[in-house]
Design a protein around this motif. Structure first.
Motif, PDB file in Angstrom:
ATOM      1  N   TRP A 317       0.824  -1.199   0.000  1.00 15.58           N
ATOM      2  CA  TRP A 317       0.000   0.000   0.000  1.00 15.58           C
ATOM      3  C   TRP A 317       0.862   1.255   0.000  1.00 15.58           C
ATOM      4  CZ3 TRP A 317      -3.516  -2.452   4.287  1.00 15.58           C
ATOM      5  CH2 TRP A 317      -4.358  -3.397   3.679  1.00 15.58           C
ATOM      6  N   ALA A 318       2.059   1.126  -0.539  1.00 13.46           N
ATOM      7  CA  ALA A 318       2.924   2.287  -0.718  1.00 13.46           C
ATOM      8  C   ALA A 318       2.428   3.121  -1.893  1.00 13.46           C
ATOM      9  CB  ALA A 318       4.359   1.832  -0.955  1.00 13.46           C
ATOM     10  N   SER A 319       2.996   4.299  -2.050  1.00 14.36           N
ATOM     11  CA  SER A 319       2.612   5.159  -3.168  1.00 14.36           C
ATOM     12  C   SER A 319       3.056   4.545  -4.487  1.00 14.36           C
ATOM     13  CB  SER A 319       3.245   6.541  -3.013  1.00 14.36           C
ATOM     14  OG  SER A 319       4.653   6.470  -3.198  1.00 14.36           O
ATOM     15  N   ASP A 320       2.368   4.885  -5.552  1.00 12.54           N
ATOM     16  CA  ASP A 320       2.732   4.385  -6.876  1.00 12.54           C
ATOM     17  C   ASP A 320       4.161   4.798  -7.234  1.00 12.54           C
ATOM     18  OD1 ASP A 320       0.263   3.210  -7.185  1.00 12.54           O
ATOM     19  OD2 ASP A 320      -0.576   4.844  -8.378  1.00 12.54           O
ATOM     20  N   GLU A 321       4.548   5.992  -6.831  1.00  9.87           N
ATOM     21  CA  GLU A 321       5.895   6.483  -7.139  1.00  9.87           C
ATOM     22  C   GLU A 321       6.960   5.609  -6.477  1.00  9.87           C
ATOM     23  OE1 GLU A 321       8.580  10.575  -6.656  1.00  9.87           O
ATOM     24  OE2 GLU A 321       6.569  10.449  -5.777  1.00  9.87           O
ATOM     25  N   LYS A 322       6.760   5.282  -5.206  1.00 10.02           N
ATOM     26  CA  LYS A 322       7.734   4.451  -4.508  1.00 10.02           C
ATOM     27  C   LYS A 322       7.746   3.036  -5.073  1.00 10.02           C
ATOM     28  CE  LYS A 322       7.767   6.986  -0.158  1.00 10.02           C
ATOM     29  NZ  LYS A 322       7.384   7.007   1.278  1.00 10.02           N
ATOM     30  N   LYS A 323       6.577   2.497  -5.388  1.00  5.28           N
ATOM     31  CA  LYS A 323       6.531   1.152  -5.961  1.00  5.28           C
ATOM     32  C   LYS A 323       7.273   1.109  -7.290  1.00  5.28           C
ATOM     33  CE  LYS A 323       1.977   0.349  -5.320  1.00  5.28           C
ATOM     34  NZ  LYS A 323       0.714  -0.452  -5.226  1.00  5.28           N
ATOM     35  N   ALA A 324       7.095   2.114  -8.110  1.00  5.09           N
ATOM     36  CA  ALA A 324       7.786   2.154  -9.405  1.00  5.09           C
ATOM     37  C   ALA A 324       9.300   2.191  -9.202  1.00  5.09           C
ATOM     38  CB  ALA A 324       7.318   3.359 -10.208  1.00  5.09           C
ATOM     39  N   GLN A 325       9.753   2.942  -8.212  1.00  2.00           N
ATOM     40  CA  GLN A 325      11.189   3.036  -7.922  1.00  2.00           C
ATOM     41  C   GLN A 325      11.736   1.671  -7.508  1.00  2.00           C
ATOM     42  OE1 GLN A 325      12.131   5.862  -4.802  1.00  2.00           O
ATOM     43  NE2 GLN A 325      13.973   4.727  -4.254  1.00  2.00           N
ATOM     44  N   TRP A 326      11.044   0.994  -6.601  1.00  2.00           N
ATOM     45  CA  TRP A 326      11.515  -0.312  -6.134  1.00  2.00           C
ATOM     46  C   TRP A 326      11.477  -1.360  -7.241  1.00  2.00           C
ATOM     47  CZ3 TRP A 326       7.614   0.548  -1.672  1.00  2.00           C
ATOM     48  CH2 TRP A 326       8.168   1.428  -0.730  1.00  2.00           C
ATOM     49  N   LEU A 327      10.457  -1.293  -8.080  1.00  3.50           N
ATOM     50  CA  LEU A 327      10.353  -2.258  -9.178  1.00  3.50           C
ATOM     51  C   LEU A 327      11.484  -2.054 -10.177  1.00  3.50           C
ATOM     52  CD1 LEU A 327       6.484  -2.235  -9.592  1.00  3.50           C
ATOM     53  CD2 LEU A 327       7.870  -4.210  -8.892  1.00  3.50           C
ATOM     54  N   ARG A 328      11.884  -0.824 -10.400  1.00  6.43           N
ATOM     55  CA  ARG A 328      13.043  -0.578 -11.268  1.00  6.43           C
ATOM     56  C   ARG A 328      14.308  -1.183 -10.647  1.00  6.43           C
ATOM     57  NH1 ARG A 328      10.545   4.562 -11.947  1.00  6.43           N
ATOM     58  NH2 ARG A 328      11.897   5.477 -10.347  1.00  6.43           N
ATOM     59  N   GLN A 329      14.461  -1.023  -9.346  1.00  4.94           N
ATOM     60  CA  GLN A 329      15.615  -1.599  -8.658  1.00  4.94           C
ATOM     61  C   GLN A 329      15.599  -3.118  -8.768  1.00  4.94           C
ATOM     62  OE1 GLN A 329      15.259  -0.092  -4.671  1.00  4.94           O
ATOM     63  NE2 GLN A 329      15.850   2.002  -5.223  1.00  4.94           N
ATOM     64  N   LEU A 330      14.411  -3.690  -8.609  1.00  2.00           N
ATOM     65  CA  LEU A 330      14.278  -5.141  -8.715  1.00  2.00           C
ATOM     66  C   LEU A 330      14.693  -5.636 -10.088  1.00  2.00           C
ATOM     67  CD1 LEU A 330      13.298  -7.829  -7.444  1.00  2.00           C
ATOM     68  CD2 LEU A 330      11.013  -7.277  -8.320  1.00  2.00           C
ATOM     69  N   GLU A 331      14.242  -4.969 -11.120  1.00  3.97           N
ATOM     70  CA  GLU A 331      14.578  -5.383 -12.484  1.00  3.97           C
ATOM     71  C   GLU A 331      16.075  -5.258 -12.740  1.00  3.97           C
ATOM     72  OE1 GLU A 331      12.514  -6.976 -14.405  1.00  3.97           O
ATOM     73  OE2 GLU A 331      11.069  -6.721 -12.789  1.00  3.97           O
ATOM     74  N   GLU A 332      16.708  -4.232 -12.189  1.00  3.77           N
ATOM     75  CA  GLU A 332      18.149  -4.070 -12.366  1.00  3.77           C
ATOM     76  C   GLU A 332      18.913  -5.221 -11.729  1.00  3.77           C
ATOM     77  OE1 GLU A 332      19.002  -0.286 -10.694  1.00  3.77           O
ATOM     78  OE2 GLU A 332      18.015   0.853 -12.303  1.00  3.77           O
ATOM     79  N   ILE A 333      18.473  -5.659 -10.569  1.00  4.05           N
ATOM     80  CA  ILE A 333      19.160  -6.757  -9.873  1.00  4.05           C
ATOM     81  C   ILE A 333      18.853  -8.090 -10.539  1.00  4.05           C
ATOM     82  CG2 ILE A 333      19.232  -8.050  -7.702  1.00  4.05           C
ATOM     83  CD1 ILE A 333      18.684  -5.348  -6.288  1.00  4.05           C
ATOM     84  N   ALA A 334      17.589  -8.290 -10.927  1.00  5.83           N
ATOM     85  CA  ALA A 334      17.189  -9.574 -11.515  1.00  5.83           C
ATOM     86  C   ALA A 334      17.770  -9.773 -12.902  1.00  5.83           C
ATOM     87  CB  ALA A 334      15.666  -9.655 -11.568  1.00  5.83           C
ATOM     88  N   GLY A 335      18.043  -8.678 -13.592  1.00  7.33           N
ATOM     89  CA  GLY A 335      18.644  -8.778 -14.920  1.00  7.33           C
ATOM     90  C   GLY A 335      17.665  -9.096 -16.022  1.00  7.33           C
TER      91      GLY A 335
END
Length: 335
Positions: A317-335
């Motif tokens: 239930w975080a803000s859409d902005e924060k979720k988008a930031q974390w998802l970008r980080q996830l994709e960078e790590i996951a490759g």
């Protein structure tokens, strides 16, 4: 058998969405707080306290869990409890923590609502220094009356800006979700987000899941793996994007197995399954350990482990902005 590197699991940004802050009371802290507050808990060493953390099912767990809270007395106690959890969660790569707390377990023994919320909120405000965005979810105890839940909701409203949502926990037997339909409707009107425990293998499990979906209107279900008994409900939950917060390690303590096959089946069906640690001080596994145990038992692929992390972030239930930031980080790590 698939083996996922633990460092890889830790590296993934993830949200923990099913965590009872009272369930993070490690034996060391319990003893420290007992001594600080002059509470006689009947034990004088950490080893003696740890020996009391013994149970075989949900009922016997709750019989240990609630008496342990007697050591939580002051605002500082609640702050220390929450900060200890947040430090541990940060080590597991948690970037969003949505923390359950049970005010009735404290107000019923003479601790004010203000003491509880002020202490926890102090820790929430410090969470960003640990790299975590934290929020509080107020749970009603389902083995208390609906009137008590309504009184607790009223007590929470002056602190509305500190509480993101409401949940329902404790002993489900004889306490179906419809008992709390009115208070959940009032909470929704007040702007709270909604989740509910549907514990595994309970009386009328599938009926209770149907009720929380159709009558209560929750956005997430805590546990809830019994939904597999009804394919139509599975399809509905998938279509609606309902989040499922599953806790394999605690499952293995309160039932005869971790429900790993059911959790993996829901994940592979495309439901929004995420993994959390429930009451880690009692069950011995924080969030990364829960993911690792499930991955090993169900031969999850690296992509499926990443999907668990993605689901947790998207279901938060975080803000859409924060979720988008974390998802970008996830994709960078996951490759």
């Amino acid at each position: 058998m698939t083996s996922i590197d633990r460092a890889f699991i830790d590296s993934l940004p993830k949200a923990e969405l099913h965590l009872h802050i009272e369930g993070t009371l490690e034996p060391e802290l319990k003893l420290e707080l007992a001594q600080r507050n002059g509470v006689d808990i009947g034990q004088s060493t950490v080893e003696q306290v740890r020996d009391t953390y013994s149970f075989t099912d949900l009922t016997s767990f709750l019989a240990v869990y609630y008496p342990a809270m007697e050591v939580l007395v002051t605002e500082q106690d609640f702050r220390d409890l929450a900060l200890a959890y947040l430090r541990r969660a940060a080590a597991d790569g948690v970037v969003r923590a949505e923390i359950f707390f049970d005010p009735q377990a404290h107000t019923s023994r003479g601790i004010s609502f203000a003491t509880v919320i002020d202490g926890l909120w102090s820790a929430v405000q410090e969470a960003p220094s640990l790299g975590i965005d934290a929020a509080l979810i107020m749970c009603f105890l389902r083995d208390h009356s609906a009137d008590s839940a309504e009184e607790t909701l009223a007590a929470s409203l002056p602190y509305r800006d500190r509480i993101v949502g409401v949940g329902l926990d404790s002993d489900e037997r004889g306490n179906p979700p419809e008992k709390f339909a009115a208070v959940f409707a009032a909470a929704k009107d007040a702007g709270y987000r909604l989740t509910m425990h549907c514990d595994i293998d309970q009386e009328q499990s599938i009926q209770n899941i149907a009720t929380v979906l159709h009558t209560i209107g929750v956005e997430r279900i805590d546990h809830g793996t019994n939904i597999l008994e009804d394919p139509a409900l599975v399809a509905e939950a998938k279509q609606r994007g309902i989040g499922f917060t599953c806790c394999p390690v605690s499952n293995s303590f309160v039932t005869d197995q971790m429900k790993g096959a059911e959790i993996a089946a829901l994940l592979r069906e495309g439901l929004k399954v995420s993994i959390a640690s429930d009451d880690p001080a009692y069950f011995g596994g924080y969030v990364s350990e829960n993911i690792a145990v499930l991955a090993e038992a169900q031969q999850l692929t690296s992509a499926e482990v990443v999907l668990l992390a993605r689901n947790s972030l998207e279901s938060s239930w975080a803000s859409d902005e924060k979720k988008a930031q974390w998802l970008r980080q996830l994709e960078e790590i996951a490759g």
